[in-house]
Design an enzyme around this catalytic site. Structure first.
Site, PDB file in Angstrom:
ATOM      1  N   ASP A  98       0.859  -1.180   0.000  1.00 19.68           N
ATOM      2  CA  ASP A  98       0.000   0.000   0.000  1.00 19.68           C
ATOM      3  C   ASP A  98       0.898   1.232   0.000  1.00 19.68           C
ATOM      4  O   ASP A  98       1.855   1.310   0.775  1.00 19.68           O
ATOM      5  CB  ASP A  98      -0.869  -0.003   1.268  1.00 19.68           C
ATOM      6  CG  ASP A  98      -2.287   0.433   0.989  1.00 19.68           C
ATOM      7  OD1 ASP A  98      -2.451   1.523   0.424  1.00 19.68           O
ATOM      8  OD2 ASP A  98      -3.221  -0.305   1.352  1.00 19.68           O
ATOM      9  N   ASP A 199      -3.152   4.705  -2.320  1.00 19.87           N
ATOM     10  CA  ASP A 199      -4.242   5.260  -1.524  1.00 19.87           C
ATOM     11  C   ASP A 199      -4.671   6.636  -2.061  1.00 19.87           C
ATOM     12  O   ASP A 199      -3.824   7.511  -2.276  1.00 19.87           O
ATOM     13  CB  ASP A 199      -3.725   5.413  -0.086  1.00 19.87           C
ATOM     14  CG  ASP A 199      -4.820   5.656   0.921  1.00 19.87           C
ATOM     15  OD1 ASP A 199      -5.607   4.732   1.168  1.00 19.87           O
ATOM     16  OD2 ASP A 199      -4.883   6.786   1.465  1.00 19.87           O
ATOM     17  N   GLU A 255      -6.324   3.966  -5.999  1.00 23.37           N
ATOM     18  CA  GLU A 255      -7.647   4.133  -5.391  1.00 23.37           C
ATOM     19  C   GLU A 255      -8.162   5.518  -5.784  1.00 23.37           C
ATOM     20  O   GLU A 255      -7.542   6.525  -5.453  1.00 23.37           O
ATOM     21  CB  GLU A 255      -7.546   4.017  -3.871  1.00 23.37           C
ATOM     22  CG  GLU A 255      -8.911   3.996  -3.223  1.00 23.37           C
ATOM     23  CD  GLU A 255      -8.914   4.441  -1.772  1.00 23.37           C
ATOM     24  OE1 GLU A 255      -9.839   4.058  -1.048  1.00 23.37           O
ATOM     25  OE2 GLU A 255      -8.004   5.193  -1.360  1.00 23.37           O
ATOM     26  N   HIS A 329     -11.233  -3.287   3.032  1.00 19.65           N
ATOM     27  CA  HIS A 329     -11.246  -2.947   4.457  1.00 19.65           C
ATOM     28  C   HIS A 329     -12.100  -1.720   4.784  1.00 19.65           C
ATOM     29  O   HIS A 329     -12.255  -1.372   5.951  1.00 19.65           O
ATOM     30  CB  HIS A 329      -9.805  -2.704   4.923  1.00 19.65           C
ATOM     31  CG  HIS A 329      -9.189  -1.531   4.235  1.00 19.65           C
ATOM     32  ND1 HIS A 329      -8.895  -1.526   2.882  1.00 19.65           N
ATOM     33  CD2 HIS A 329      -8.852  -0.298   4.689  1.00 19.65           C
ATOM     34  CE1 HIS A 329      -8.388  -0.354   2.549  1.00 19.65           C
ATOM     35  NE2 HIS A 329      -8.355   0.420   3.626  1.00 19.65           N
ATOM     36  N   ASP A 330     -12.617  -1.038   3.766  1.00 21.91           N
ATOM     37  CA  ASP A 330     -13.464   0.145   3.996  1.00 21.91           C
ATOM     38  C   ASP A 330     -14.937  -0.140   3.738  1.00 21.91           C
ATOM     39  O   ASP A 330     -15.780   0.734   3.955  1.00 21.91           O
ATOM     40  CB  ASP A 330     -13.056   1.287   3.048  1.00 21.91           C
ATOM     41  CG  ASP A 330     -11.657   1.818   3.319  1.00 21.91           C
ATOM     42  OD1 ASP A 330     -11.226   1.769   4.485  1.00 21.91           O
ATOM     43  OD2 ASP A 330     -11.011   2.279   2.352  1.00 21.91           O
TER      44      ASP A 330
HETATM   45  C1  NOJ Z   1      -8.458   5.079   1.788  1.00 20.98           C
HETATM   46  C2  NOJ Z   1      -8.159   3.901   2.657  1.00 20.98           C
HETATM   47  O1  NOJ Z   1      -8.608   2.739   2.033  1.00 20.98           O
HETATM   48  C3  NOJ Z   1      -8.830   4.163   3.980  1.00 20.98           C
HETATM   49  O2  NOJ Z   1      -8.820   3.042   4.820  1.00 20.98           O
HETATM   50  C4  NOJ Z   1      -8.160   5.349   4.620  1.00 20.98           C
HETATM   51  O3  NOJ Z   1      -8.851   5.686   5.785  1.00 20.98           O
HETATM   52  C5  NOJ Z   1      -8.157   6.549   3.690  1.00 20.98           C
HETATM   53  N1  NOJ Z   1      -7.826   6.235   2.347  1.00 20.98           N
HETATM   54  C6  NOJ Z   1      -7.142   7.566   4.169  1.00 20.98           C
HETATM   55  O4  NOJ Z   1      -5.848   7.060   3.995  1.00 20.98           O
END
Ligand code: NOJ
Length: 561
Positions: A98, A199, A255, A329-330
């Protein structure tokens, strides 16, 4: 046809905190991952995306990095990490790290220097602005609630943080910042990593921030135009590609919240030399009200999902490349979100997997998805750990005076902690995740949903995923074939065809728990490629579908697309 290893791969995401704890401190760690690599080999994936394992004060579970070249104590040591990479490579598994460079932790030494004085050489590594009187420089709102600006008394200015106040945004306009990031990327690539998941990479360029950049009063679209997908992002990515990425045989996935297919092509078209693929979020927003926060729930309409996923398939058909995902994970657990985790747990989990894995793109599996892990219901907010969830709760209850009973239902559906409860390895205490007290409680359904049981049961969700992964290796049409949506108006079936050099598949998924029918037209099925029910070749054009039934047929060559 531009063949690439990362197009032919299936990626498995590990959220290290919740994967496997080898030393009984209640927190997953790198040695724990090493001890489970044979499990991943059994599943058949060939790439791991590892969520951050770097030094971090854990305001946002590692997405707030204080040292990019060190491993967090909770997770182990650099020697452990070296061994992890080695053990993965021995098994033919690639490792994607990551890369979190939109922001650092406020405990990173760059930020400590930056905030110390206005003339410190690191001052300009971050985005500092004077306030407007007693107000922040603009009305921008942070992703985790509140103003995106934090006042810092020492120098009487505000710094920008698009996430928590412990995650200050880096200033990518500063060439030295970019060079330091590239140098850090080379450090990991020279150690042998096989790529990066980047990210919120489409947020690294912000429009020149002036007081007139007040945005929210003008609406979300206006705000987004200041913060996402600015032309500068492409300039930086091309520079990063030229200086770093192009020198290695790696995969990259950015992302990109708020990205449209048109934008995604800009990031991923081969000739633009930026990234291989992006994570888009449009399909993740179909169960909330448009333009509203994720907590404002709405039932998913199958028609919207069909339109959306088909749009992405079609628009990236000839240029760019799709990533395919239901969870990470989100996001909440897919089987709870879009399936039925109570009455049709296995059927709906495998239907959703079929629907996604037969599409064109690179599929991503989030840990536990392959055994059908479900959302969590903690009775008390005290048991939640996620900063986004906790901030939301505080804002609603403490600031807006809402009642907890009115807040919790959306948290049950959408909290990021749904994805973060420990991996369920067995029916032993604490799901076999740890011998200690887990940092977040295990889902009580681990007695029924766990890896040990899934491995034993040949009909399990796990074995179905395994088969889907194998099929992708066996049938080139799954990787590279053309996609076409069928029967767009069918109210309960999501069906499509894939075709490559005369090789044709039809994928038929009953999206709901009621029986329905689907008309094959004049297509002739030649073989059942995979199905989540016992299935033979159909006796007539009209096929009956049981609850959440999914079938993939290879078609007779004479059937037409
Ligand atoms: C996206 C990540 O997937 C998430 O878990 C994180 O809180 C935010 N970006 C900030 O880094």
């Amino acid at each position: 046809m531009d063949k690439q290893w990362w197009k032919e791969s299936v990626v498995y995401q590990i959220y290290p905190r919740s994967f496997y704890d080898s030393n009984g401190d209640g927190i997953g760690d790198i040695k724990g991952i090493i001890s489970k690599l044979d499990y991943l080999t059994e599943l058949g994936i060939n790439v791991v995306w590892l969520s951050p394992v770097y030094e971090s004060p854990n305001d946002d579970n590692g997405y707030d990095i204080s040292d990019y070249k060190a491993i967090m104590d909770d997770f182990g040591t650099m020697e452990d990490w070296d061994q992890l990479l080695d053990e993965m490579h021995k098994r033919g598994i690639k490792l994607v790290m990551d890369l979190v460079v939109n922001h650092t932790s406020d405990e990173h030494h760059w930020f400590a220097e930056s905030r110390s004085s206005k003339d410190n050489p690191y001052r300009d590594y971050y985005i500092w602005r004077p306030g407007k009187g007693d107000e922040p420089p603009t009305d921008w709102i942070a992703s985790f609630g509140g103003s995106a600006w934090e006042y810092d008394k020492k120098t009487d200015e505000y710094f920008l943080h698009m996430f928590s106040r412990k995650q200050p945004d880096l200033n990518w306009e500063n060439e030295q910042v970019r060079q330091d990031v590239y140098e850090m990327m080379r450090f990991w690539l020279d150690k042998g990593v096989d790529g990066f998941r980047m990210d919120v990479i489409n947020m690294i360029s912000k429009k020149e921030i002036l007081p007139s950049c007040d945005a929210y009063q003008k609406g979300d679209a206006e705000a987004e135009a200041y913060q996402f997908n600015l032309p500068g992002v492409h300039d930086y990515l091309r520079e990063m590609n030229e200086e770093v990425l192009s020198k290695y045989d790696i995969m990259t996935v950015g992302e990109c919240p708020k990205v449209t297919p048109e934008e995604a092509i800009k990031y991923t078209a081969v000739e633009r030399q930026e990234l291989n693929m992006v994570f888009q979020f449009e399909h993740m927003g179909l169960d909330k009200h448009k333009g509203r926060p994720k907590w404002e729930l709405k039932e998913l309409e199958l028609r919207d999902l069909k339109n959306n996923l088909s749009k992405w398939q079609e628009e990236l058909a000839n240029s760019g490349w799709n990533s395919l995902y239901w969870s990470n994970h989100d996001q909440p657990r897919t089987v709870s979100r879009f399936g039925d985790d109570t009455h049709y747990h296995r059927e709906s989990a495998t239907m959703l997997a079929t629907l996604l894995h037969m599409m064109k793109g690179t599929p991503y599996i989030y840990q536990g998805e392959e055994i059908g892990m479900t959302n969590i219901h903690f009775d008390s907010i005290e048991d939640y750990r996620d900063i986004e969830t906790l901030n939301h709760y505080r804002e609603m209850v403490e600031e807006k005076g809402m009642r907890p009973v009115d807040i919790m239902p959306a948290i049950y559906v959408k909290s990021r902690d749904n994805a973060r409860t420990p991996m369920q390895w067995s029916a032993e205490e604490k799901a076999g995740f740890t011998t200690g007290t887990p940092w977040i409680d295990v889902n009580p359904n681990y007695q029924n949903i766990n890896v040990e049981q899934a491995l034993e049961d040949k009909d399990s969700i796990f074995h179905y995923y395994k088969k889907l992964i194998q099929l992708r290796r066996q049938h080139e049409v799954i990787v590279y074939g053309k996609y076409q949506l069928l029967d767009a108006d069918h109210p309960s079936v999501f069906a499509y065809e894939r075709e490559l050099n005369g090789d044709q598949l039809i994928v038929i998924c009953n999206f709901y728990g009621e029986e329905t029918t689907f008309d094959l037209g004049n297509r002739k099925a030649a073989e059942v490629v995979i199905s989540n029910y016992a299935n033979e070749l159909p006796a007539s054009d009209e096929i009956k579908l049981r609850p959440y039934e999914a079938i993939v047929y290879r078609l007779d060559n004479n059937s037409r697309m």
